[in-house]
Design a protein around this motif. Structure first.
Motif, PDB file in Angstrom:
ATOM      1  N   LEU A  77       0.809  -1.223   0.000  1.00 52.91           N
ATOM      2  CA  LEU A  77       0.000   0.000   0.000  1.00 52.91           C
ATOM      3  C   LEU A  77       0.835   1.263   0.000  1.00 52.91           C
ATOM      4  CD1 LEU A  77      -2.819  -1.016   2.524  1.00 52.91           C
ATOM      5  CD2 LEU A  77      -2.818  -1.191   0.040  1.00 52.91           C
ATOM      6  N   GLY A  78       2.161   1.128   0.155  1.00 47.45           N
ATOM      7  CA  GLY A  78       3.002   2.309   0.086  1.00 47.45           C
ATOM      8  C   GLY A  78       3.744   2.575   1.376  1.00 47.45           C
ATOM      9  N   ALA A  79       4.643   3.566   1.322  1.00 49.53           N
ATOM     10  CA  ALA A  79       5.432   3.923   2.495  1.00 49.53           C
ATOM     11  C   ALA A  79       4.543   4.446   3.612  1.00 49.53           C
ATOM     12  CB  ALA A  79       6.480   4.971   2.123  1.00 49.53           C
ATOM     13  N   THR A  80       3.469   5.113   3.237  1.00 49.46           N
ATOM     14  CA  THR A  80       2.449   5.559   4.194  1.00 49.46           C
ATOM     15  C   THR A  80       1.159   4.836   3.862  1.00 49.46           C
ATOM     16  OG1 THR A  80       3.477   7.747   4.379  1.00 49.46           O
ATOM     17  CG2 THR A  80       1.196   7.539   5.119  1.00 49.46           C
ATOM     18  N   PHE A  81       0.522   4.280   4.844  1.00 52.93           N
ATOM     19  CA  PHE A  81      -0.687   3.500   4.593  1.00 52.93           C
ATOM     20  C   PHE A  81      -1.699   3.734   5.707  1.00 52.93           C
ATOM     21  CE2 PHE A  81       2.402   0.974   6.890  1.00 52.93           C
ATOM     22  CZ  PHE A  81       1.687   0.409   7.931  1.00 52.93           C
ATOM     23  N   ARG A  82      -2.955   3.494   5.372  1.00 56.09           N
ATOM     24  CA  ARG A  82      -4.031   3.650   6.357  1.00 56.09           C
ATOM     25  C   ARG A  82      -4.300   2.314   7.026  1.00 56.09           C
ATOM     26  NH1 ARG A  82      -8.586   4.282   4.299  1.00 56.09           N
ATOM     27  NH2 ARG A  82      -8.038   3.870   2.124  1.00 56.09           N
ATOM     28  N   LEU A  83      -4.397   2.335   8.346  1.00 59.62           N
ATOM     29  CA  LEU A  83      -4.684   1.111   9.093  1.00 59.62           C
ATOM     30  C   LEU A  83      -6.021   0.513   8.666  1.00 59.62           C
ATOM     31  CD1 LEU A  83      -3.531   1.878  12.743  1.00 59.62           C
ATOM     32  CD2 LEU A  83      -2.643   0.105  11.229  1.00 59.62           C
ATOM     33  N   SER A  84      -6.995   1.384   8.404  1.00 62.94           N
ATOM     34  CA  SER A  84      -8.318   0.896   8.020  1.00 62.94           C
ATOM     35  C   SER A  84      -8.251   0.107   6.717  1.00 62.94           C
ATOM     36  CB  SER A  84      -9.294   2.063   7.880  1.00 62.94           C
ATOM     37  OG  SER A  84      -8.837   2.996   6.915  1.00 62.94           O
ATOM     38  N   ALA A  85      -7.363   0.534   5.777  1.00 61.93           N
ATOM     39  CA  ALA A  85      -7.223  -0.180   4.515  1.00 61.93           C
ATOM     40  C   ALA A  85      -6.603  -1.550   4.731  1.00 61.93           C
ATOM     41  CB  ALA A  85      -6.383   0.641   3.544  1.00 61.93           C
ATOM     42  N   VAL A  86      -5.581  -1.610   5.593  1.00 62.91           N
ATOM     43  CA  VAL A  86      -4.946  -2.889   5.889  1.00 62.91           C
ATOM     44  C   VAL A  86      -5.954  -3.853   6.513  1.00 62.91           C
ATOM     45  CG1 VAL A  86      -3.152  -4.046   7.238  1.00 62.91           C
ATOM     46  CG2 VAL A  86      -2.668  -1.854   6.148  1.00 62.91           C
ATOM     47  N   MET A  87      -6.713  -3.340   7.460  1.00 64.96           N
ATOM     48  CA  MET A  87      -7.691  -4.196   8.137  1.00 64.96           C
ATOM     49  C   MET A  87      -8.798  -4.645   7.189  1.00 64.96           C
ATOM     50  SD  MET A  87      -7.962  -2.220  11.800  1.00 64.96           S
ATOM     51  CE  MET A  87      -6.509  -1.995  12.829  1.00 64.96           C
ATOM     52  N   GLU A  88      -9.188  -3.769   6.289  1.00 72.44           N
ATOM     53  CA  GLU A  88     -10.225  -4.134   5.322  1.00 72.44           C
ATOM     54  C   GLU A  88      -9.740  -5.277   4.434  1.00 72.44           C
ATOM     55  OE1 GLU A  88     -13.968  -4.007   3.935  1.00 72.44           O
ATOM     56  OE2 GLU A  88     -13.189  -2.653   5.479  1.00 72.44           O
ATOM     57  N   VAL A  89      -8.496  -5.208   4.012  1.00 71.08           N
ATOM     58  CA  VAL A  89      -7.934  -6.288   3.193  1.00 71.08           C
ATOM     59  C   VAL A  89      -7.840  -7.576   3.996  1.00 71.08           C
ATOM     60  CG1 VAL A  89      -5.872  -7.070   1.963  1.00 71.08           C
ATOM     61  CG2 VAL A  89      -6.657  -4.716   1.699  1.00 71.08           C
ATOM     62  N   MET A  90      -7.366  -7.468   5.227  1.00 70.72           N
ATOM     63  CA  MET A  90      -7.222  -8.658   6.073  1.00 70.72           C
ATOM     64  C   MET A  90      -8.560  -9.342   6.312  1.00 70.72           C
ATOM     65  SD  MET A  90      -3.982  -9.091   6.903  1.00 70.72           S
ATOM     66  CE  MET A  90      -3.965 -10.000   8.430  1.00 70.72           C
ATOM     67  N   LYS A  91      -9.616  -8.577   6.402  1.00 66.18           N
ATOM     68  CA  LYS A  91     -10.933  -9.149   6.654  1.00 66.18           C
ATOM     69  C   LYS A  91     -11.525  -9.819   5.425  1.00 66.18           C
ATOM     70  CE  LYS A  91     -12.166  -5.808  10.273  1.00 66.18           C
ATOM     71  NZ  LYS A  91     -13.029  -4.652  10.626  1.00 66.18           N
ATOM     72  N   ASN A  92     -11.071  -9.404   4.248  1.00 68.91           N
ATOM     73  CA  ASN A  92     -11.697  -9.893   3.021  1.00 68.91           C
ATOM     74  C   ASN A  92     -10.850 -10.907   2.253  1.00 68.91           C
ATOM     75  OD1 ASN A  92     -14.347  -8.252   2.317  1.00 68.91           O
ATOM     76  ND2 ASN A  92     -12.928  -6.824   3.288  1.00 68.91           N
ATOM     77  N   ILE A  93      -9.590 -11.007   2.557  1.00 68.88           N
ATOM     78  CA  ILE A  93      -8.754 -11.960   1.842  1.00 68.88           C
ATOM     79  C   ILE A  93      -8.888 -13.323   2.508  1.00 68.88           C
ATOM     80  CG2 ILE A  93      -6.615 -11.685   3.172  1.00 68.88           C
ATOM     81  CD1 ILE A  93      -5.162 -11.550   0.431  1.00 68.88           C
ATOM     82  N   SER A  94      -8.976 -14.354   1.725  1.00 69.51           N
ATOM     83  CA  SER A  94      -9.226 -15.692   2.268  1.00 69.51           C
ATOM     84  C   SER A  94      -7.964 -16.287   2.883  1.00 69.51           C
ATOM     85  CB  SER A  94      -9.739 -16.610   1.164  1.00 69.51           C
ATOM     86  OG  SER A  94      -8.712 -16.867   0.222  1.00 69.51           O
ATOM     87  N   ARG A  95      -8.171 -17.282   3.748  1.00 70.39           N
ATOM     88  CA  ARG A  95      -7.037 -17.963   4.366  1.00 70.39           C
ATOM     89  C   ARG A  95      -6.165 -18.639   3.299  1.00 70.39           C
ATOM     90  NH1 ARG A  95     -11.430 -19.301   7.713  1.00 70.39           N
ATOM     91  NH2 ARG A  95     -11.271 -18.458   9.827  1.00 70.39           N
ATOM     92  N   ALA A  96      -6.819 -19.227   2.310  1.00 71.27           N
ATOM     93  CA  ALA A  96      -6.067 -19.933   1.269  1.00 71.27           C
ATOM     94  C   ALA A  96      -5.185 -18.971   0.475  1.00 71.27           C
ATOM     95  CB  ALA A  96      -7.037 -20.646   0.329  1.00 71.27           C
ATOM     96  N   GLU A  97      -5.710 -17.796   0.173  1.00 69.61           N
ATOM     97  CA  GLU A  97      -4.927 -16.819  -0.579  1.00 69.61           C
ATOM     98  C   GLU A  97      -3.729 -16.345   0.224  1.00 69.61           C
ATOM     99  OE1 GLU A  97      -7.823 -14.285  -3.406  1.00 69.61           O
ATOM    100  OE2 GLU A  97      -8.457 -14.353  -1.319  1.00 69.61           O
ATOM    101  N   MET A  98      -3.944 -16.086   1.504  1.00 70.64           N
ATOM    102  CA  MET A  98      -2.831 -15.646   2.340  1.00 70.64           C
ATOM    103  C   MET A  98      -1.813 -16.765   2.504  1.00 70.64           C
ATOM    104  SD  MET A  98      -1.582 -13.083   3.921  1.00 70.64           S
ATOM    105  CE  MET A  98      -2.904 -11.924   4.253  1.00 70.64           C
ATOM    106  N   ARG A  99      -2.280 -17.996   2.661  1.00 69.98           N
ATOM    107  CA  ARG A  99      -1.385 -19.135   2.829  1.00 69.98           C
ATOM    108  C   ARG A  99      -0.494 -19.319   1.593  1.00 69.98           C
ATOM    109  NH1 ARG A  99      -4.975 -22.824   3.668  1.00 69.98           N
ATOM    110  NH2 ARG A  99      -4.902 -22.746   5.939  1.00 69.98           N
ATOM    111  N   SER A 100      -1.111 -19.235   0.419  1.00 71.32           N
ATOM    112  CA  SER A 100      -0.327 -19.432  -0.809  1.00 71.32           C
ATOM    113  C   SER A 100       0.648 -18.292  -1.034  1.00 71.32           C
ATOM    114  CB  SER A 100      -1.271 -19.543  -2.013  1.00 71.32           C
ATOM    115  OG  SER A 100      -1.958 -18.316  -2.223  1.00 71.32           O
ATOM    116  N   SER A 101       0.368 -17.127  -0.472  1.00 73.75           N
ATOM    117  CA  SER A 101       1.239 -15.970  -0.672  1.00 73.75           C
ATOM    118  C   SER A 101       2.430 -15.973   0.275  1.00 73.75           C
ATOM    119  CB  SER A 101       0.443 -14.670  -0.494  1.00 73.75           C
ATOM    120  OG  SER A 101      -0.591 -14.580  -1.442  1.00 73.75           O
ATOM    121  N   ILE A 102       2.302 -16.611   1.448  1.00 71.00           N
ATOM    122  CA  ILE A 102       3.379 -16.524   2.431  1.00 71.00           C
ATOM    123  C   ILE A 102       4.121 -17.832   2.642  1.00 71.00           C
ATOM    124  CG2 ILE A 102       2.168 -14.712   3.684  1.00 71.00           C
ATOM    125  CD1 ILE A 102       1.418 -16.756   5.761  1.00 71.00           C
TER     126      ILE A 102
END
Length: 839
Positions: free
Chosen positions: A389-414
């Motif tokens: 999201l950039g050098a400066t980011f909004r916490l609300s945006a991070v949390m919104e992504v975390m709430k909507n991204i699936s476990r499988a997608e995060m697992r495959s990414s990390i």
């Protein structure tokens, strides 16, 4: 005892190594045993809010500049500029300026360009947003006010509304969304742009701002890690504006990223050639004498301790004195338990041989990645999202992504990143076993992430505000990005972009448009045709916004991405979007001097079997580009040909007879009858798009036909005036009536009529919202060069001609700007004034 109190008490120990209270020590040990925590969590390094070591001379110079600024009442902004090269420049700026500015009545604000996001003017917008927040919030808190109790924010808002027209305010609102409260509410005007009307304008042309200097960047990506072209041009304009008082501008960059051929280097040399005094400070690495007190402060120990000196010398050898590397290396010793706190001796201890055997590479990101692998899994996931999201980011945006991204997608990414960088105390197996419980799900609220936010703040990775967070260093952001599996990075970023597109409000999406589109472009090759159409529209919107910010090189990147998203089916699929992309892309190429690509795009549009009116924008670009390339005859032919394609009567390219000229003159005089200047200015607005396009082509012809066939000029001006009087006014009408005044006072010898036409042109200009446009400079030049001086004293034209010059420079109409200045110099000469007052 709470964790917070435990940490606080342990900090007291680290800062007071001499204290040996048995009761105090016993209480700490018992607390650690009860919470089953390591001693390393209780006693931590003091690497936040540290002093700046080895920068005394740099800070002294900055504070000296600040004191000079405070002493001068009418300071010349162009004389107060500094540039920084090197590391830790941001900390030096804050220490040298931010901490002392308020003490002498100055305000310090700063912004940082985000190299990972193609967001033009981001650093300037960031700085102005911080300044607006200070004005609207901090002053209200302190209850400071001026002039009979009115808040400063209100006074500034009123002054902006009085000194800027609607168009300028709207442009400011687009470029500086964070300053909306200071800019006031939107107002309507006769020809003023609106979101609905703007889409219907046949040509979103942009001024040719310093075309010659921009040509040298053509064909190259002009966004760098330091800044973008739009920001550099804006800062240069501010520096050269001698009417801006009490302003100190400081730019910081890394010398190895700005070679001699780089845009910032160009602008610095240009300003130096214009006699702008620039102070240069090179911020290099620290010497060993400065690293010793830095390490001592972090350990809370005496810098005269021989063991501290030995450790500092070792660290200096391995890091070359780079302050960020020094602290990163020191923290890595702590994380790997090579640096431990001895409760018996009440100080830090380490094994010199183990420290000497630890290798430090230039890629500090690898050290940071290992450090991040020791964080909680959820914290790592949030850092991965934030890094996109950039050098400066909004916490609300991070949390919104975390709430909507699936476990499988995060697992495959990390999985790959964490599985291959396993360190002591963590393993990929344990991570994957717990990921379902630690990675977010849609039913969790924001409070669930509070501990993770606290963790990456305590670890010194991010500065956390109430809503926005900022990575402490771009190396930390890069390390967080490295946590993402390399072959999943594009899909991961694309998924984040899709989530933000669906979850952000229209206002939030507009403010984050560049970031969202940049993320979505990462997966352009793996989406459906319907998603490609949507992506093309988003890139078109981002490109137009970048063009409005004068960031044309950035705009070209978005237009290219939109064109690629539509592919070969573009014209048959989404015809309207394809037309807009090609037209706006051609315009951006025209501005930057990329004529080969411009010609390719223009030919592509003109070859299509579409309505002639849809070809206007590229035809207009073609006509103007031919003219600035010295192809005057071809430019005239292209303009005349387009008028014929519109089905409008067109002046023939040949010498005009006196009879033909007088015939058209009589027609115009008859249409004018007894109309006053006010009557002309109050004519209805032209509502025929075809006629408006023809009028614009005539305006172009009136500027160049005199070079080829002078007798064509009266016919073109009479034709434009006839159309305006019969069908209504357009933004092109003001120079048309100014040109009519020129004919009346010249060949027709009717200075009273000329004065009336000039006044009508100025009234039309004032009502049409075309201030700061080519029509503006053209009208000023024609009326005050050929018309007014027959009736009014020449002294009355001095100020308007200067305005024409200044506006011409602002919008890139350098030809008419110079014409205005030349005429002004003649008038001043005839008035008997000295040459020094020309400018």
């Amino acid at each position: 005892m709470s964790g917070t109190n435990t940490t606080h008490r342990s900090s007291s120990i680290s800062s007071s190594a001499g204290e040996s209270s048995t009761q105090h020590l016993a209480e700490i040990v018992v607390t650690a045993a009860q919470s089953n925590q390591k001693s390393s969590i209780i006693v931590q390094l003091r690497i936040s809010n540290m002093q700046l070591h080895g920068r005394d001379d740099d800070i002294k110079l900055l504070r000296g500049k600040l004191r000079e600024l405070a002493k001068k009442k009418d300071i010349d902004a162009a004389e107060e500029n500094n540039k920084y090269e090197g590391i830790n420049s941001n900390l030096i700026l804050v220490s040298g300026l931010g901490n002392d500015a308020s003490k002498i009545g100055c305000t310090f604000t700063s912004g940082k360009f985000d190299a990972k996001l193609r967001s033009p003017l981001s650093a300037f917008s960031d700085a102005m947003t911080n300044l607006a927040r200070y004005i609207t919030v901090e002053h209200e808190k302190k209850r400071k006010s001026l002039s009979g109790g009115l808040p400063i924010a209100t006074l500034i808002r009123d002054q902006i509304q009085n000194e800027f027209d609607d168009y300028d305010v709207e442009q400011l609102r687009r470029v500086l969304p964070g300053c909306a409260e200071l800019l006031g509410a939107r107002r309507s005007s006769l020809f003023g742009p609106s979101s609905e009307a703007e889409a219907a304008v046949p040509h979103r042309s942009a001024s040719v701002s310093k075309l010659d200097s921009l040509k040298r960047h053509s064909g190259k990506e002009s966004i760098s890690r330091w800044s973008d072209i739009a920001t550099l041009e804006l800062l240069k304009s501010i520096v050269l504006d001698r009417e801006i008082p009490s302003l100190l501008i400081v730019g910081a960059y890394r010398e190895d990223e700005v070679p001699d051929h780089h845009p910032p280097a160009y602008h610095i040399r240009d300003m130096e050639q214009m006699n702008v005094s620039i102070s240069q400070i090179k911020v290099g690495n620290l010497g060993v004498d400065n690293v010793i007190p830095l390490v001592a402060e972090a350990l809370g120990m005496d810098d005269n301790d021989n063991k501290v000196k030995s450790l500092a010398e070792t660290i200096h050898k391995k890091t070359q004195g780079n302050p960020f590397f020094v602290l990163t290396f020191l923290r890595s010793l702590y994380d790997e338990q090579l640096l431990q706190y001895n409760f018996g001796a009440m100080k830090w201890t380490w094994d010199d041989d183990a420290v000497n055997s630890k290798i430090v590479t230039d890629n500090v990101a690898s050290v940071l990645v290992k450090k991040m692998n020791r964080l909680k899994e959820e914290t790592q996931s949030m850092l991965m999202v934030a890094s996109c999201l950039g050098a400066t980011f909004r916490l609300s945006a991070v949390m919104e992504v975390m709430k909507n991204i699936s476990r499988a997608e995060m697992r495959s990414s990390i999985r790959f990143a964490l599985g291959t960088m396993t360190t002591a105390g963590s393993s990929s197996t344990s991570l994957l076993a717990t990921i379902d419980n630690s990675i977010s799900s849609s039913d969790r609220d924001s409070s669930a992430y509070a501990s993770s936010v606290k963790e990456f703040e305590e670890e010194g990775l991010c500065e956390v505000g109430s809503e926005e967070c900022r990575f402490v260093h771009d190396q930390i952001q890069s390390a967080a990005f490295e946590l993402i599996c390399p072959d999943q990075r594009d899909s991961f970023r694309g998924r984040i972009g899709s989530i933000l597109l669906q979850s952000l409000s229209p206002q939030e999406l507009e403010a984050s448009l560049f970031e969202v589109v940049g993320l979505m472009n990462c997966t352009a090759s793996n989406i459906t045709e319907e998603e490609r159409d949507e992506l093309a529209k988003m890139n078109l919107k981002a490109g137009i916004k970048a063009s409005q910010h004068a960031a044309f090189d950035t705009a070209k990147v978005y237009f290219k991405a939109g064109r690629e998203a539509l592919g070969s089916r573009g014209w048959e699929g989404d015809h309207s979007t394809m037309l807009d992309i090609c037209s706006d892309w051609a315009n951006a190429c025209y501005i930057t001097g990329d004529f080969d690509k411009m010609d390719e795009l223009i030919d592509e549009v003109l070859s299509r079997d579409i309505d002639t009116k849809e070809k206007y924008r590229v035809s207009d670009i073609k006509v103007n580009s031919l003219l600035i390339r010295g192809k005057v005859n071809e430019s005239i032919d292209a303009a005349l040909d387009f008028r014929r394609q519109l089905g409008l009567s067109t002046v023939k390219k040949k010498p005009a007879s006196k009879f033909a000229i007088m015939k058209e003159c009589i027609r115009v005089v008859w249409l004018l009858k007894n109309k006053t200047a006010e009557d002309i200015a109050n004519l209805p607005e032209l509502d025929d798009e075809r006629l408006e396009m023809g009028q614009r082509m005539n305006t172009h012809l009136s500027t160049c036909v005199y070079q080829v066939e002078p007798t064509m000029l009266p016919l073109i001006i009479f034709q434009g005036a006839t159309t305006a009087l019969k069908h209504g006014l357009s933004p092109s009408s003001s120079p048309t009536f100014a040109g009519l005044g020129m004919l009346f006072c010249g060949p027709l010898c009717k200075p009273q009529h000329a004065h009336k036409m000039a006044k009508a042109a100025e009234l039309i200009l004032a009502k049409s919202g075309t201030r700061s446009s080519v029509a503006h400079t053209n009208t000023i030049f024609l009326t005050h060069t050929y018309c007014h001086h027959w009736i009014s004293p020449i002294q009355d034209s001095i100020a308007p001609l200067l305005e024409g010059y200044q506006v011409g420079l602002e919008i890139g109409d350098t030809d008419r700007a110079c014409f205005c200045l030349v005429v002004r110099s003649y008038r001043i000469y005839f008035m008997g004034e000295k040459n020094e007052v020309i400018l």
